[in-house]
Design an enzyme around this catalytic site. Structure first.
Site, PDB file in Angstrom:
ATOM      1  N   TYR A  19     -17.367  10.077  13.083  1.00  0.00           N
ATOM      2  CA  TYR A  19     -18.320   9.919  11.983  1.00  0.00           C
ATOM      3  C   TYR A  19     -19.322   8.841  12.372  1.00  0.00           C
ATOM      4  O   TYR A  19     -18.946   7.756  12.827  1.00  0.00           O
ATOM      5  CB  TYR A  19     -17.603   9.520  10.691  1.00  0.00           C
ATOM      6  N   ASP A  34     -20.748   3.764  19.066  1.00  0.00           N
ATOM      7  CA  ASP A  34     -20.829   3.460  17.640  1.00  0.00           C
ATOM      8  C   ASP A  34     -19.643   2.550  17.322  1.00  0.00           C
ATOM      9  O   ASP A  34     -18.515   3.008  17.160  1.00  0.00           O
ATOM     10  CB  ASP A  34     -20.769   4.759  16.827  1.00  0.00           C
ATOM     11  N   LYS A  92     -20.466  -2.795   8.983  1.00  0.00           N
ATOM     12  CA  LYS A  92     -19.198  -3.149   8.331  1.00  0.00           C
ATOM     13  C   LYS A  92     -18.821  -4.628   8.498  1.00  0.00           C
ATOM     14  O   LYS A  92     -19.411  -5.483   7.875  1.00  0.00           O
ATOM     15  CB  LYS A  92     -18.100  -2.219   8.825  1.00  0.00           C
TER      16      LYS A  92
HETATM   17  C1  PLP Z   1     -18.018   4.708  13.035  1.00  0.00           C
HETATM   18  C2  PLP Z   1     -18.959   4.695  11.877  1.00  0.00           C
HETATM   19  N1  PLP Z   1     -20.280   4.806  12.115  1.00  0.00           N
HETATM   20  C3  PLP Z   1     -21.184   4.792  11.120  1.00  0.00           C
HETATM   21  C4  PLP Z   1     -20.790   4.674   9.805  1.00  0.00           C
HETATM   22  C5  PLP Z   1     -21.805   4.648   8.713  1.00  0.00           C
HETATM   23  O1  PLP Z   1     -21.903   3.349   8.222  1.00  0.00           O
HETATM   24  P1  PLP Z   1     -22.470   3.089   6.737  1.00  0.00           P
HETATM   25  O2  PLP Z   1     -21.479   3.656   5.794  1.00  0.00           O
HETATM   26  O3  PLP Z   1     -22.593   1.594   6.669  1.00  0.00           O
HETATM   27  O4  PLP Z   1     -23.790   3.772   6.664  1.00  0.00           O
HETATM   28  C6  PLP Z   1     -19.426   4.567   9.515  1.00  0.00           C
HETATM   29  C7  PLP Z   1     -18.973   4.474   8.113  1.00  0.00           C
HETATM   30  O5  PLP Z   1     -17.875   4.803   7.738  1.00  0.00           O
HETATM   31  C8  PLP Z   1     -18.487   4.573  10.570  1.00  0.00           C
HETATM   32  O6  PLP Z   1     -17.164   4.477  10.349  1.00  0.00           O
END
Ligand code: PLP
Length: 428
Positions: A150, A238, A266
């Site tokens: 994700y 990511d 986060k």
């Molecule tokens: C690995 C990863 N990338 C991107 C995101 C997206 O982040 P945000 O919810 O702050 O937009 C998340 C959110 O759960 C994530 O776990």
């Protein structure tokens, strides 16, 4: 001594119904809804340390960690004080300030692959911007994404996640991505053999967190790195979930693999809404106004968020913090594992540092197809069993749960005990 009380949630149930009339699904982010586990969402009024407090007067031991940010627990007093101080000076200037300088300096110091960084407001924004930068910097358009990872909800990356069936994504955007199995270097090599000179980047979570926590198999990240270098594609990690959680320098520090671009969010904000992406100056200089890749944001790098980020990095850089988190995680997992063996339930444990999954499946989850075999109904029963005894886990069977430095041994042991009872009682 932690005791189990009878919990009633009448007010939460009312508010949940009321909010659903005004906000689709009653949630401002679908992860929060209980659509997978059933029942009403809970309305919280306060989060402190390892605890959540709801509007009916109940207290919960929290293993959601706000989906990642709460690595030191909620509302750490030093972070709250730093943010309050920044707020008192003005929440947004729309111009540079010294807190941006300090946070950027710390990030470049702690994360080896970074020479420059740009702050944004969420993980979604960080990944979306890094992908555009990769395309702009390489002059190529294709993107490799890994099934089940994700990366937020922008058009080019949603196809990799379990929300890939989302409507509203233009076909030309979807056509620019190749979907490859996680932990399968062979499939990636084949993709590069066919499309190597068109691929701008491989985007991946170094540890998957949204299809159960799945650490990379030995040598996998190194092989992905090698292939990207060979074919001139950028490797984007990511680290929105893993950054500042697995190690201060993220999964890239733990596994010793250097990506070209990294995305954060986060935990980096200490609870404030943050995103960041960065890499070597040679790539980052493609960003406007130095280069021609455009990305902007009214609230990007705002003082309150930067203050939260500086404080959390200061706290996380204190000696021993990750060793202590690892010790707590190991204690938790050893106890859970014993409970599983005693009760002989078909449950597995998967973890990377303090992020973990209690997996209701007879087989280990190594990729997206394995994650589809997870027994979501059994998880829903487990979730509610724990919830009714004051333990809050993620309301989905496959998203990472998080332990924090604020959890005490007593709380961990209590949780193990309740999990053991759940394994016995819930007929999993
Ligand atoms: C690995 C990863 N990338 C991107 C995101 C997206 O982040 P945000 O919810 O702050 O937009 C998340 C959110 O759960 C994530 O776990």
């Amino acid at each position: 001594m932690i005791t189990v009380k009878q919990l009633t949630r009448t007010l939460s149930a009312q508010r949940s119904t009321q909010l659903a009339r005004l906000v689709p699904g009653g949630v401002n982010s679908p992860f929060r809804s209980f659509h997978e586990v059933g029942g009403h969402t809970i309305f919280f009024s306060k989060a402190q340390g390892s605890r959540l407090f709801d509007i009916d007067g109940n207290t919960y031991l929290d293993y959601l960690g706000a989906w990642g940010p709460a690595i030191l627990g909620h509302s750490h007093p030093a972070i709250v004080a730093a943010c309050q101080d920044a707020l008192a000076h003005g929440p947004v200037f729309g111009a540079p300030h010294e807190l941006e300088l300090e946070l950027a300096t710390r990030m470049v110091e702690y994360i080896e692959s970074l020479e420059q960084v740009r702050f944004v407001n969420s993980g979604t924004e960080a990944v979306m911007s890094a992908v555009r930068l990769a395309r702009g910097a390489t002059g190529r358009s294709k993107l490799v994404i890994l099934e089940g990872c994700y990366h937020g909800h922008s058009d080019s990356v949603l196809a990799s996640s379990r929300h890939q069936s989302s409507l509203g994504i233009p076909q030309p955007s979807a056509d620019q991505s190749f979907l490859i199995e996680f932990n399968n270097a062979h499939a990636l090599a084949e993709c590069f053999q066919s499309w190597g000179d068109e691929i701008a980047a491989v985007l991946m979570e170094p540890v998957a967190g949204s299809m159960c926590v799945i650490p990379p198999e030995a040598g996998y990240l190194q092989e992905v790195r090698r292939l990207c270098t060979k074919y001139g594609a950028l490797l984007i990690f990511d680290e929105v979930l893993t950054g500042c959680r697995i190690r201060l320098g993220g999964a890239q520090e733990l596994y010793g693999v250097k990506p070209d671009l990294s995305c954060f969010g986060k935990a980096l904000g200490g609870g404030m809404p943050i995103g960041a992406y960065g890499g070597p100056e040679a790539i980052m200089r493609n960003l406007f106004p130095v280069g021609r890749v455009y990305q902007a944001g009214t609230f990007s790098g705002n003082p309150v968020t930067m203050a939260g980020g500086i404080e959390i990095l200061r706290l996380l850089s204190e000696p021993g913090i990750f060793t202590e988190l690892e010790r707590k995680s190991a204690r938790f997992f050893a106890g859970l594992w014993q409970a599983i063996e005693q009760t002989k339930v078909p449950v597995r444990l998967q973890r990377a540092g303090s992020m973990f999954s209690i997996v209701f499946s007879g087989q280990p989850v190594k990729n997206f197809s394995d994650s589809l075999a997870v027994d979501t109904k059994a998880y829903a029963r487990f979730f509610h069993y724990l919830l009714d005894r004051g333990i809050y886990m993620p309301p989905t069977a496959v998203d990472a749960a998080c332990l924090s430095a604020a959890h005490t041994n007593e709380e961990i042991d209590f949780t193990i005990d309740i999990c053991r009872q759940a394994f016995e009682d819930v007929r999993i």
